[in-house]
Motif scaffolding. Structure first.
Motif, PDB file in Angstrom:
ATOM      1  N   GLN A  48      -2.616 -39.677 -12.874  1.00 50.04           N
ATOM      2  CA  GLN A  48      -3.286 -40.705 -12.057  1.00 50.04           C
ATOM      3  C   GLN A  48      -2.934 -40.569 -10.580  1.00 50.04           C
ATOM      4  O   GLN A  48      -3.322 -41.396  -9.761  1.00 50.04           O
ATOM      5  CB  GLN A  48      -2.908 -42.100 -12.569  1.00 50.04           C
ATOM      6  N   GLY A  49      -2.188 -39.531 -10.239  1.00 54.74           N
ATOM      7  CA  GLY A  49      -1.832 -39.281  -8.847  1.00 54.74           C
ATOM      8  C   GLY A  49      -0.634 -40.060  -8.352  1.00 54.74           C
ATOM      9  O   GLY A  49      -0.343 -40.065  -7.158  1.00 54.74           O
ATOM     10  N   ASP A  50       0.084 -40.724  -9.262  1.00 50.72           N
ATOM     11  CA  ASP A  50       1.259 -41.505  -8.882  1.00 50.72           C
ATOM     12  C   ASP A  50       2.514 -40.634  -8.879  1.00 50.72           C
ATOM     13  O   ASP A  50       2.597 -39.647  -9.603  1.00 50.72           O
ATOM     14  CB  ASP A  50       1.467 -42.672  -9.850  1.00 50.72           C
ATOM     15  N   ALA A  51       3.488 -41.039  -8.078  1.00 51.00           N
ATOM     16  CA  ALA A  51       4.769 -40.336  -8.033  1.00 51.00           C
ATOM     17  C   ALA A  51       5.522 -40.566  -9.337  1.00 51.00           C
ATOM     18  O   ALA A  51       5.406 -41.614  -9.973  1.00 51.00           O
ATOM     19  CB  ALA A  51       5.602 -40.829  -6.858  1.00 51.00           C
ATOM     20  N   VAL A  52       6.291 -39.568  -9.733  1.00 47.51           N
ATOM     21  CA  VAL A  52       7.078 -39.643 -10.969  1.00 47.51           C
ATOM     22  C   VAL A  52       8.545 -39.466 -10.618  1.00 47.51           C
ATOM     23  O   VAL A  52       8.906 -38.568  -9.861  1.00 47.51           O
ATOM     24  CB  VAL A  52       6.633 -38.547 -11.964  1.00 47.51           C
ATOM     25  N   ASP A  53       9.374 -40.332 -11.194  1.00 46.28           N
ATOM     26  CA  ASP A  53      10.820 -40.249 -10.998  1.00 46.28           C
ATOM     27  C   ASP A  53      11.314 -38.917 -11.568  1.00 46.28           C
ATOM     28  O   ASP A  53      11.032 -38.570 -12.717  1.00 46.28           O
ATOM     29  CB  ASP A  53      11.481 -41.425 -11.712  1.00 46.28           C
ATOM     30  N   PHE A  54      12.065 -38.170 -10.783  1.00 42.03           N
ATOM     31  CA  PHE A  54      12.565 -36.854 -11.189  1.00 42.03           C
ATOM     32  C   PHE A  54      13.347 -36.928 -12.498  1.00 42.03           C
ATOM     33  O   PHE A  54      13.293 -36.012 -13.320  1.00 42.03           O
ATOM     34  CB  PHE A  54      13.443 -36.259 -10.072  1.00 42.03           C
ATOM     35  N   GLU A  55      14.062 -38.020 -12.710  1.00 45.88           N
ATOM     36  CA  GLU A  55      14.884 -38.169 -13.918  1.00 45.88           C
ATOM     37  C   GLU A  55      14.049 -38.099 -15.198  1.00 45.88           C
ATOM     38  O   GLU A  55      14.516 -37.616 -16.233  1.00 45.88           O
ATOM     39  CB  GLU A  55      15.641 -39.498 -13.870  1.00 45.88           C
ATOM     40  N   VAL A  56      12.791 -38.538 -15.136  1.00 44.11           N
ATOM     41  CA  VAL A  56      11.902 -38.470 -16.296  1.00 44.11           C
ATOM     42  C   VAL A  56      11.738 -37.017 -16.742  1.00 44.11           C
ATOM     43  O   VAL A  56      11.877 -36.690 -17.916  1.00 44.11           O
ATOM     44  CB  VAL A  56      10.523 -39.098 -15.973  1.00 44.11           C
ATOM     45  N   TRP A  57      11.456 -36.137 -15.766  1.00 42.71           N
ATOM     46  CA  TRP A  57      11.269 -34.725 -16.099  1.00 42.71           C
ATOM     47  C   TRP A  57      12.593 -34.047 -16.418  1.00 42.71           C
ATOM     48  O   TRP A  57      12.649 -33.181 -17.295  1.00 42.71           O
ATOM     49  CB  TRP A  57      10.563 -33.984 -14.966  1.00 42.71           C
ATOM     50  N   GLU A  58      13.648 -34.441 -15.752  1.00 40.75           N
ATOM     51  CA  GLU A  58      14.958 -33.848 -16.023  1.00 40.75           C
ATOM     52  C   GLU A  58      15.361 -34.094 -17.482  1.00 40.75           C
ATOM     53  O   GLU A  58      15.801 -33.175 -18.177  1.00 40.75           O
ATOM     54  CB  GLU A  58      15.994 -34.433 -15.064  1.00 40.75           C
ATOM     55  N   ASP A  59      15.191 -35.325 -17.951  1.00 40.05           N
ATOM     56  CA  ASP A  59      15.521 -35.662 -19.337  1.00 40.05           C
ATOM     57  C   ASP A  59      14.637 -34.887 -20.318  1.00 40.05           C
ATOM     58  O   ASP A  59      15.113 -34.365 -21.322  1.00 40.05           O
ATOM     59  CB  ASP A  59      15.365 -37.163 -19.589  1.00 40.05           C
ATOM     60  N   PHE A  60      13.341 -34.813 -19.999  1.00 43.23           N
ATOM     61  CA  PHE A  60      12.414 -34.092 -20.864  1.00 43.23           C
ATOM     62  C   PHE A  60      12.784 -32.620 -20.958  1.00 43.23           C
ATOM     63  O   PHE A  60      12.875 -32.060 -22.050  1.00 43.23           O
ATOM     64  CB  PHE A  60      10.972 -34.241 -20.354  1.00 43.23           C
ATOM     65  N   TYR A  61      13.012 -31.964 -19.823  1.00 45.76           N
ATOM     66  CA  TYR A  61      13.324 -30.534 -19.841  1.00 45.76           C
ATOM     67  C   TYR A  61      14.688 -30.247 -20.475  1.00 45.76           C
ATOM     68  O   TYR A  61      14.879 -29.201 -21.083  1.00 45.76           O
ATOM     69  CB  TYR A  61      13.212 -29.916 -18.445  1.00 45.76           C
ATOM     70  N   ARG A  62      15.621 -31.175 -20.368  1.00 47.24           N
ATOM     71  CA  ARG A  62      16.913 -30.993 -21.037  1.00 47.24           C
ATOM     72  C   ARG A  62      16.696 -30.914 -22.550  1.00 47.24           C
ATOM     73  O   ARG A  62      17.221 -30.027 -23.219  1.00 47.24           O
ATOM     74  CB  ARG A  62      17.867 -32.137 -20.693  1.00 47.24           C
ATOM     75  N   GLU A  63      15.902 -31.840 -23.103  1.00 47.21           N
ATOM     76  CA  GLU A  63      15.628 -31.841 -24.543  1.00 47.21           C
ATOM     77  C   GLU A  63      14.781 -30.639 -24.951  1.00 47.21           C
ATOM     78  O   GLU A  63      15.039 -30.013 -25.984  1.00 47.21           O
ATOM     79  CB  GLU A  63      14.924 -33.139 -24.967  1.00 47.21           C
ATOM     80  N   LEU A  64      13.775 -30.313 -24.150  1.00 47.98           N
ATOM     81  CA  LEU A  64      12.928 -29.161 -24.449  1.00 47.98           C
ATOM     82  C   LEU A  64      13.749 -27.880 -24.476  1.00 47.98           C
ATOM     83  O   LEU A  64      13.657 -27.085 -25.420  1.00 47.98           O
ATOM     84  CB  LEU A  64      11.796 -29.048 -23.424  1.00 47.98           C
ATOM     85  N   CYS A  65      14.575 -27.676 -23.469  1.00 42.30           N
ATOM     86  CA  CYS A  65      15.399 -26.465 -23.413  1.00 42.30           C
ATOM     87  C   CYS A  65      16.401 -26.406 -24.562  1.00 42.30           C
ATOM     88  O   CYS A  65      16.643 -25.332 -25.120  1.00 42.30           O
ATOM     89  CB  CYS A  65      16.118 -26.368 -22.068  1.00 42.30           C
ATOM     90  N   ALA A  66      16.962 -27.553 -24.923  1.00 36.25           N
ATOM     91  CA  ALA A  66      17.887 -27.584 -26.057  1.00 36.25           C
ATOM     92  C   ALA A  66      17.166 -27.174 -27.340  1.00 36.25           C
ATOM     93  O   ALA A  66      17.713 -26.422 -28.154  1.00 36.25           O
ATOM     94  CB  ALA A  66      18.497 -28.977 -26.203  1.00 36.25           C
ATOM     95  N   ASP A  67      15.926 -27.635 -27.516  1.00 36.60           N
ATOM     96  CA  ASP A  67      15.166 -27.263 -28.709  1.00 36.60           C
ATOM     97  C   ASP A  67      14.809 -25.785 -28.698  1.00 36.60           C
ATOM     98  O   ASP A  67      14.911 -25.108 -29.723  1.00 36.60           O
ATOM     99  CB  ASP A  67      13.902 -28.114 -28.827  1.00 36.60           C
TER     100      ASP A  67
END
Length: 138
Positions: free
Chosen positions: A97-116
């Protein structure tokens, strides 16, 4: 003809992470590696949407035409469910929607993705070639 050559194994197997915007050719390249280089293809966007990241298995790909892991969608609570739900609502939806996203949202996601991804690479054997394709949402 595929836009890539057959890669060679290197020691513990090759590891390739492909990222980019929607429609930039990530899936095409990952499928090329899977089909011509005996890579295990892990789809990071399926991980985000809580689907099996092994979206397709070619007869000459990982598992000799058999799925290498069953669907993991389920009602059980785990860190993946929580992180992916947050990434969808406060990351993907806001970014789309063109809104800013808190970096922590992606940091948490990529931490779990990389762990998997690391867990799956260990499970399948570190000598396997592995390719991950995942869109960048910005």
């Amino acid at each position: 003809m595929y836009p890539c050559d057959t890669p060679q194994l290197a020691g513990n197997g090759s590891f390739v992470w492909i990222s980019g915007a929607t429609g930039s050719g990530k899936t095409t390249l990952a499928e090329c590696l899977r089909d011509t280089g005996d890579f295990v293809y892990y789809e990071g966007d399926c991980y985000l949407f809580n689907l099996n990241p092994y979206t397709d298995t070619a007869p000459n790909g990982a598992g000799d035409g058999k799925p290498v892991r069953p669907e993991r969608i389920g009602a059980t609570f785990n860190p993946r469910n929580q992180v992916c739900e947050r990434a969808l609502k406060k990351g993907f939806m806001q970014a789309s929607q063109g809104d800013a996203v808190d970096f922590e949202v992606w940091e948490d996601f990529y931490r779990e993705l990389c762990a998997d991804v690391l867990q799956e690479r260990q499970r399948l054997g570190s000598g396997r070639n592995f390719v991950v394709a995942q869109a960048v949402y910005s």
